[in-house]
Design a protein around this motif. Structure first.
Motif, mmCIF file in Angstrom:
data_model
loop_
_atom_site.group_PDB
_atom_site.id
_atom_site.type_symbol
_atom_site.label_atom_id
_atom_site.label_comp_id
_atom_site.label_asym_id
_atom_site.label_seq_id
_atom_site.Cartn_x
_atom_site.Cartn_y
_atom_site.Cartn_z
ATOM 1 N N ASP A 149 65.166 47.647 62.973
ATOM 2 C CA ASP A 149 65.085 48.677 61.945
ATOM 3 C C ASP A 149 65.237 50.038 62.613
ATOM 4 O O ASP A 149 64.398 50.440 63.436
ATOM 5 N N GLU A 150 66.307 50.750 62.285
ATOM 6 C CA GLU A 150 66.577 52.047 62.897
ATOM 7 C C GLU A 150 65.490 53.076 62.609
ATOM 8 O O GLU A 150 65.342 54.053 63.344
ATOM 9 N N ARG A 151 64.719 52.865 61.552
ATOM 10 C CA ARG A 151 63.691 53.854 61.193
ATOM 11 C C ARG A 151 62.583 53.963 62.229
ATOM 12 O O ARG A 151 61.882 54.981 62.279
ATOM 13 N N GLN A 176 60.301 46.529 62.785
ATOM 14 C CA GLN A 176 60.248 46.914 61.386
ATOM 15 C C GLN A 176 59.181 47.989 61.177
ATOM 16 O O GLN A 176 58.270 48.157 62.000
ATOM 17 N N LEU A 177 59.331 48.707 60.094
ATOM 18 C CA LEU A 177 58.376 49.743 59.714
ATOM 19 C C LEU A 177 57.402 49.157 58.711
ATOM 20 O O LEU A 177 57.797 48.611 57.690
ATOM 21 N N GLN A 198 53.435 52.972 58.033
ATOM 22 C CA GLN A 198 53.485 54.073 59.001
ATOM 23 C C GLN A 198 53.253 53.611 60.434
ATOM 24 O O GLN A 198 52.823 54.394 61.287
#
Length: 354
Positions: free
Chosen positions: A251-253, A290-291, A294
């Motif tokens: 996940d790029e986030r 993964q996000l 938070q």
């Protein structure tokens, strides 16, 4: 192997150069959950110990703890809130000024506690006719704050040698003679038939050495760590061929999450050592991020030969756990589990606040 979600794939990119820069080190950081819990427990312990000198029985002691806590707890929380609010300002100050700021805020917190006691008439309830101890409260607040800030400073100073020792142990494990020789032999075998592939193997090996030996800050980005892990697995892919099956679900986030340097390296090494090497059919390794709430979750999962489980002394995993604890205290987490011949190591770190 199955994971909770299928996430986006990280794009191939060169590792950014390591920039050496000197920045002031934040010591007085009251925003961490672990610091808050320890501060409250520390103040309550001191209160309880001090009241043992002036109380005659358990009932008087409990009453005294309750009355003083009614003022001391809000004052402690005020000290933590102010310290957290001034975090960025204090981080630009030298160590001595950070300690002084913490002590001054402690004196203000002590006066605030004394004001609460006077307003609620807690002093009279505990000692009838006694005056509000303004000077004693300010001095007590300063001493308590000095102890708390000293503990924070000790913790920050402990990061550097602990991280260095962990890197050295990881380096001994990572650049093992047989790994180095196998990589060089693989490159030599490719020179004649596939020179471009041999060049890529040597470049990846060079990057591993460069990042292992370079001086770093306390933390780096998760994206850089994933790229370094990818290079290591690319090297091992040449050696094991079809026996090593790697899956990425990223996940790029969460690529900007801060993690200790070289934190993923021992996990992917263990996956190769305990999953691929002992199995004639090889193993599947899955790296996913993964996000969640938070927080960034990083998982390294691998199959292991049936009935073998995980062997070894756990030194590398212990280093991962210790370095995460030094960087994030209670806000970071590291867990491992072996279920039905599938082993997973999971790291959880908080995302940077915007």
């Amino acid at each position: 192997m199955r994971d909770s979600r299928i996430l986006s794939t990280l794009k191939e990119r060169r590792l950014p150069p390591v920039a050496a820069k000197s920045t002031p080190q934040l010591v007085f950081d009251a925003c961490q959950t672990g610091v808050m819990l320890r501060a409250v427990l520390y103040v309550e312990t001191v209160i309880g110990a001090a009241l043992l000198y002036v109380t005659s029985d358990a009932v008087d002691w409990l009453l005294g703890v309750a009355l003083i806590t009614a003022a001391a707890l809000p004052a402690t929380l005020m000290w933590l809130v102010l310290g957290c609010s001034l975090k960025h300002l204090l981080g630009r100050l030298p160590l001595g000024w950070q300690v002084a700021a913490g002590v001054v805020l402690g004196a203000l917190a002590g006066l605030f506690a004394c004001g609460l006691m006077a307003w609620l008439d807690l002093v009279g309830m505990f000692r009838p006719g006694a005056q509000a101890p303004w000077l004693a409260s300010a001095v007590t607040g300063m001493l308590l704050a000095a102890g708390l800030v000293a503990g924070m400073a000790w913790r920050v100073r402990g990061r550097t040698p602990a991280a260095t020792a962990a890197r050295l142990v990881e380096l001994q494990s990572r650049i093992r003679p047989h790994f180095l020789f196998n990589t060089l032999n693989s490159a030599i075998a490719l020179v004649r038939d596939e020179p471009a592939k041999a060049e890529r193997v040597l470049e990846d090996l060079s990057d591993l050495f460069r990042h292992a030996l370079s001086e770093r800050q306390d933390a780096t980005t998760l994206g850089a760590e994933l790229e370094l892990a990818r290079r290591y697995l690319d090297i091992e892919q040449v050696r094991f061929g079809r026996r090593l099956r790697v899956e990425w679900s990223l996940d790029e986030r969460v690529s900007g999450a801060r993690v200790p340097p070289m934190i993923l390296q021992p996990l992917v090494e263990n996956a190769v050592k305990h999953g691929v090497e002992p199995s004639p059919s090889g193993a599947q390794i899955r790296v996913s991020t993964q996000l969640r709430n938070q927080s960034a979750l990083i998982k390294v999962t691998n199959t292991v030969p049936a009935g073998q489980g995980k062997s070894g002394h756990g030194i590398a995993l212990g280093n991962v756990r210790d370095r995460l604890r030094l960087l994030y205290d209670l806000e970071g987490g590291f867990r491992t589990a072996l279920v039905k011949d599938v082993y997973q190591a999971r790291i959880q770190v908080p995302m940077p606040k915007k």
